[in-house]
Design a protein around this motif. Structure first.
Motif, PDB file in Angstrom:
ATOM      1  N   GLY A 170      -5.442  -7.317   1.266  1.00  0.00           N
ATOM      2  CA  GLY A 170      -4.168  -6.813   0.762  1.00  0.00           C
ATOM      3  C   GLY A 170      -3.225  -7.597   0.127  1.00  0.00           C
ATOM      4  O   GLY A 170      -2.366  -7.180  -0.976  1.00  0.00           O
ATOM      5  N   ALA A 171      -3.036  -8.972   0.741  1.00  0.00           N
ATOM      6  CA  ALA A 171      -2.035  -9.785   0.143  1.00  0.00           C
ATOM      7  C   ALA A 171      -2.287 -10.317  -1.481  1.00  0.00           C
ATOM      8  O   ALA A 171      -1.399 -10.462  -2.140  1.00  0.00           O
ATOM      9  N   ASP A 172      -3.578 -10.080  -1.773  1.00  0.00           N
ATOM     10  CA  ASP A 172      -3.897 -10.009  -3.303  1.00  0.00           C
ATOM     11  C   ASP A 172      -3.990  -8.831  -3.899  1.00  0.00           C
ATOM     12  O   ASP A 172      -4.614  -8.765  -5.063  1.00  0.00           O
ATOM     13  N   ASP A 173      -3.484  -7.836  -3.628  1.00  0.00           N
ATOM     14  CA  ASP A 173      -3.443  -6.379  -4.029  1.00  0.00           C
ATOM     15  C   ASP A 173      -5.114  -5.981  -4.099  1.00  0.00           C
ATOM     16  O   ASP A 173      -4.991  -5.158  -5.340  1.00  0.00           O
ATOM     17  N   VAL A 174      -5.851  -6.124  -3.047  1.00  0.00           N
ATOM     18  CA  VAL A 174      -7.167  -5.690  -3.479  1.00  0.00           C
ATOM     19  C   VAL A 174      -7.149  -4.467  -2.357  1.00  0.00           C
ATOM     20  O   VAL A 174      -6.935  -4.626  -1.097  1.00  0.00           O
ATOM     21  N   THR A 175      -7.491  -3.291  -3.014  1.00  0.00           N
ATOM     22  CA  THR A 175      -7.580  -2.011  -1.909  1.00  0.00           C
ATOM     23  C   THR A 175      -9.027  -2.162  -1.245  1.00  0.00           C
ATOM     24  O   THR A 175      -9.927  -2.247  -2.039  1.00  0.00           O
ATOM     25  N   VAL A 176      -9.037  -1.663  -0.020  1.00  0.00           N
ATOM     26  CA  VAL A 176     -10.361  -1.255   0.634  1.00  0.00           C
ATOM     27  C   VAL A 176     -10.525  -0.239   1.240  1.00  0.00           C
ATOM     28  O   VAL A 176      -9.663   0.042   2.196  1.00  0.00           O
ATOM     29  N   ASN A 177     -11.256   0.894   0.858  1.00  0.00           N
ATOM     30  CA  ASN A 177     -11.601   1.927   1.396  1.00  0.00           C
ATOM     31  C   ASN A 177     -12.731   2.207   1.946  1.00  0.00           C
ATOM     32  O   ASN A 177     -13.765   1.756   1.194  1.00  0.00           O
ATOM     33  N   ALA A 178     -13.080   3.443   2.708  1.00  0.00           N
ATOM     34  CA  ALA A 178     -14.507   3.760   2.882  1.00  0.00           C
ATOM     35  C   ALA A 178     -14.573   5.245   2.638  1.00  0.00           C
ATOM     36  O   ALA A 178     -13.553   6.213   2.992  1.00  0.00           O
ATOM     37  N   ILE A 179     -15.509   5.669   1.904  1.00  0.00           N
ATOM     38  CA  ILE A 179     -15.912   7.094   1.724  1.00  0.00           C
ATOM     39  C   ILE A 179     -16.916   7.717   2.761  1.00  0.00           C
ATOM     40  O   ILE A 179     -18.021   6.970   3.148  1.00  0.00           O
ATOM     41  N   CYS A 180     -16.696   8.630   3.435  1.00  0.00           N
ATOM     42  CA  CYS A 180     -17.620   8.922   4.560  1.00  0.00           C
ATOM     43  C   CYS A 180     -18.147  10.745   3.878  1.00  0.00           C
ATOM     44  O   CYS A 180     -17.471  11.422   4.083  1.00  0.00           O
ATOM     45  N   PRO A 181     -19.371  10.471   3.478  1.00  0.00           N
ATOM     46  CA  PRO A 181     -19.882  11.457   2.877  1.00  0.00           C
ATOM     47  C   PRO A 181     -20.588  12.573   4.003  1.00  0.00           C
ATOM     48  O   PRO A 181     -21.117  11.720   5.069  1.00  0.00           O
ATOM     49  N   GLY A 182     -20.461  13.711   3.984  1.00  0.00           N
ATOM     50  CA  GLY A 182     -21.415  14.650   4.871  1.00  0.00           C
ATOM     51  C   GLY A 182     -22.635  14.564   4.331  1.00  0.00           C
ATOM     52  O   GLY A 182     -23.124  13.673   3.449  1.00  0.00           O
ATOM     53  N   ALA A 183     -23.580  15.447   4.689  1.00  0.00           N
ATOM     54  CA  ALA A 183     -24.966  15.291   4.627  1.00  0.00           C
ATOM     55  C   ALA A 183     -25.089  15.886   2.894  1.00  0.00           C
ATOM     56  O   ALA A 183     -24.450  16.790   2.548  1.00  0.00           O
ATOM     57  N   THR A 184     -25.686  14.779   2.271  1.00  0.00           N
ATOM     58  CA  THR A 184     -25.656  14.984   0.402  1.00  0.00           C
ATOM     59  C   THR A 184     -27.101  15.531   0.139  1.00  0.00           C
ATOM     60  O   THR A 184     -28.080  14.865   0.551  1.00  0.00           O
ATOM     61  N   ARG A 185     -26.792  16.311  -0.706  1.00  0.00           N
ATOM     62  CA  ARG A 185     -28.004  16.887  -1.153  1.00  0.00           C
ATOM     63  C   ARG A 185     -29.240  15.783  -1.707  1.00  0.00           C
ATOM     64  O   ARG A 185     -28.527  14.954  -2.475  1.00  0.00           O
ATOM     65  N   GLY A 186     -30.358  15.851  -1.630  1.00  0.00           N
ATOM     66  CA  GLY A 186     -31.337  14.774  -2.192  1.00  0.00           C
ATOM     67  C   GLY A 186     -32.577  14.446  -1.135  1.00  0.00           C
ATOM     68  O   GLY A 186     -32.449  14.971  -0.091  1.00  0.00           O
ATOM     69  N   PRO A 187     -33.497  13.517  -1.525  1.00  0.00           N
ATOM     70  CA  PRO A 187     -34.565  13.435  -0.956  1.00  0.00           C
ATOM     71  C   PRO A 187     -34.407  12.461   0.625  1.00  0.00           C
ATOM     72  O   PRO A 187     -35.072  12.996   1.438  1.00  0.00           O
ATOM     73  N   ARG A 188     -33.563  11.799   0.522  1.00  0.00           N
ATOM     74  CA  ARG A 188     -32.780  11.214   1.532  1.00  0.00           C
ATOM     75  C   ARG A 188     -32.600  12.098   2.618  1.00  0.00           C
ATOM     76  O   ARG A 188     -33.177  11.817   3.825  1.00  0.00           O
ATOM     77  N   ILE A 189     -31.631  12.911   2.439  1.00  0.00           N
ATOM     78  CA  ILE A 189     -31.123  13.982   3.453  1.00  0.00           C
ATOM     79  C   ILE A 189     -32.388  14.857   3.720  1.00  0.00           C
ATOM     80  O   ILE A 189     -32.369  15.324   5.110  1.00  0.00           O
ATOM     81  N   ASP A 190     -33.231  15.163   2.916  1.00  0.00           N
ATOM     82  CA  ASP A 190     -34.405  16.134   3.369  1.00  0.00           C
ATOM     83  C   ASP A 190     -35.253  15.411   4.304  1.00  0.00           C
ATOM     84  O   ASP A 190     -35.667  16.093   5.166  1.00  0.00           O
ATOM     85  N   ALA A 191     -35.596  13.856   3.864  1.00  0.00           N
ATOM     86  CA  ALA A 191     -36.363  13.161   5.153  1.00  0.00           C
ATOM     87  C   ALA A 191     -35.607  13.149   6.478  1.00  0.00           C
ATOM     88  O   ALA A 191     -36.443  13.428   7.318  1.00  0.00           O
ATOM     89  N   VAL A 192     -34.515  13.130   6.564  1.00  0.00           N
ATOM     90  CA  VAL A 192     -33.507  13.080   7.763  1.00  0.00           C
ATOM     91  C   VAL A 192     -33.771  14.508   8.461  1.00  0.00           C
ATOM     92  O   VAL A 192     -34.002  14.756   9.745  1.00  0.00           O
ATOM     93  N   ILE A 193     -33.617  15.731   7.622  1.00  0.00           N
ATOM     94  CA  ILE A 193     -33.591  17.140   8.080  1.00  0.00           C
ATOM     95  C   ILE A 193     -34.924  17.248   8.641  1.00  0.00           C
ATOM     96  O   ILE A 193     -35.226  17.777   9.813  1.00  0.00           O
ATOM     97  N   GLU A 194     -35.900  16.959   8.057  1.00  0.00           N
ATOM     98  CA  GLU A 194     -37.479  17.045   8.436  1.00  0.00           C
ATOM     99  C   GLU A 194     -37.757  16.275   9.787  1.00  0.00           C
ATOM    100  O   GLU A 194     -38.470  16.809  10.717  1.00  0.00           O
ATOM    101  N   ALA A 195     -37.210  15.181   9.937  1.00  0.00           N
ATOM    102  CA  ALA A 195     -37.235  14.272  11.172  1.00  0.00           C
ATOM    103  C   ALA A 195     -36.471  15.029  12.244  1.00  0.00           C
ATOM    104  O   ALA A 195     -37.027  15.211  13.505  1.00  0.00           O
TER     105      ALA A 195
END
Length: 256
Positions: A170-195
């Motif tokens: 932060g002292a060098d004006d660099v912002t740092v954030n996290a995005i926390c997605p919910g379950a997101t459409r696509g093949p990866r979440i489909d595999a998780v749901i199947e499991a």
């Protein structure tokens, strides 16, 4: 306005690809880092291919990460935005059945990867007039998700990494954030749901409702494009005073 240079890990598909395309659509130079050939396809989708740099990168391997960052800086003359998106789902199993190899691999990709990329990008980000680190965590890093211990532990650790780096950079004006997605459409979440369906002894649609959509205020999965738009906002001038935050893009599933 100076053109942004953005480094996106896991840019071969899914959320990573959409983040790369969103920045590319706004005129940014985009380095596309991933192990797979999908980064070439992502590059081809960016209008102005001279602004897209596909780089074969293994985020768990420090020399690979260091070389990818250096190649990005040499090609585009600097670095303004780091998006740590690369991640894996890890095993779906009770803790007694989680193999050490699977645990270590999940931590290596989901946590060590962001550490390595930020380590080698930090000095370049500090030199930027508007720098940002965006870590893709998950709402599963904030709430329990049954039989997903390695994944949830790694994503919670990403939030801790984010908050600490916000103060460190932060002292060098660099912002740092996290995005926390919910379950997101696509093949990866489909595999998780199947499991999860197999683990719970129910069909796919019932598992999707039980584990994901029933708890969401909007009762739906998230689109990868929604996550991408949040990343672009956080790296913009409009987001310059937002840092150290973990922001949900989840249809109203988690309220903290």
């Amino acid at each position: 306005m100076t053109r942004q240079t953005v480094f996106v890990t896991g840019a071969s598909q899914g959320i990573g690809r959409q983040i790369a395309l969103a920045f590319g659509a706004r005129g940014a130079n985009v380095a596309l880092a991933a192990r797979g050939d999908g980064i070439d396809e992502t590059a081809a989708l960016i209008d102005g291919t001279e602004r897209a740099l596909p780089i074969r990168t293994d985020v768990t391997d420090e020399p690979s990460v260091r070389e990818a960052i250096e190649q990005t800086v040499e090609t585009f003359g600097g670095l303004d935005v780091l998006v740590n998106n690369a991640g894996i789902a890890g095993p779906t199993a009770p803790i007694e059945s989680v193999e050490r190899e699977a645990w270590d691999r999940t931590m290596a990709v989901n946590l060590t990867g962001p550490y390595l990329t930020t380590k080698h990008a930090a000095s370049h980000l500090r030199e930027s007039d508007r720098a940002s680190v965006i870590n893709i965590s998950s709402i599963s890093g904030k709430r329990p998700l049954e039989n997903r211990t390695p994944y949830t532990a790694s994503k919670m650790a990403v939030i801790g990494l984010t908050r600490t780096l916000a103060f460190e950079l932060g002292a060098d004006d660099v912002t740092v954030n996290a995005i926390c997605p919910g379950a997101t459409r696509g093949p990866r979440i489909d595999a998780v749901i199947e499991a999860q369906a197999e683990s719970l002894g129910v069909d796919f649609e019932e598992a999707k409702q039980q584990v994901f959509t029933d708890d969401a205020a909007l009762e739906t999965l998230v689109d990868a494009e929604d996550v991408a738009e949040m990343a672009v906002f956080l790296a913009s001038d409009a987001g310059q005073h937002i840092t150290g935050q973990d922001i949900n893009v989840d249809g109203g599933t988690v309220w903290y």
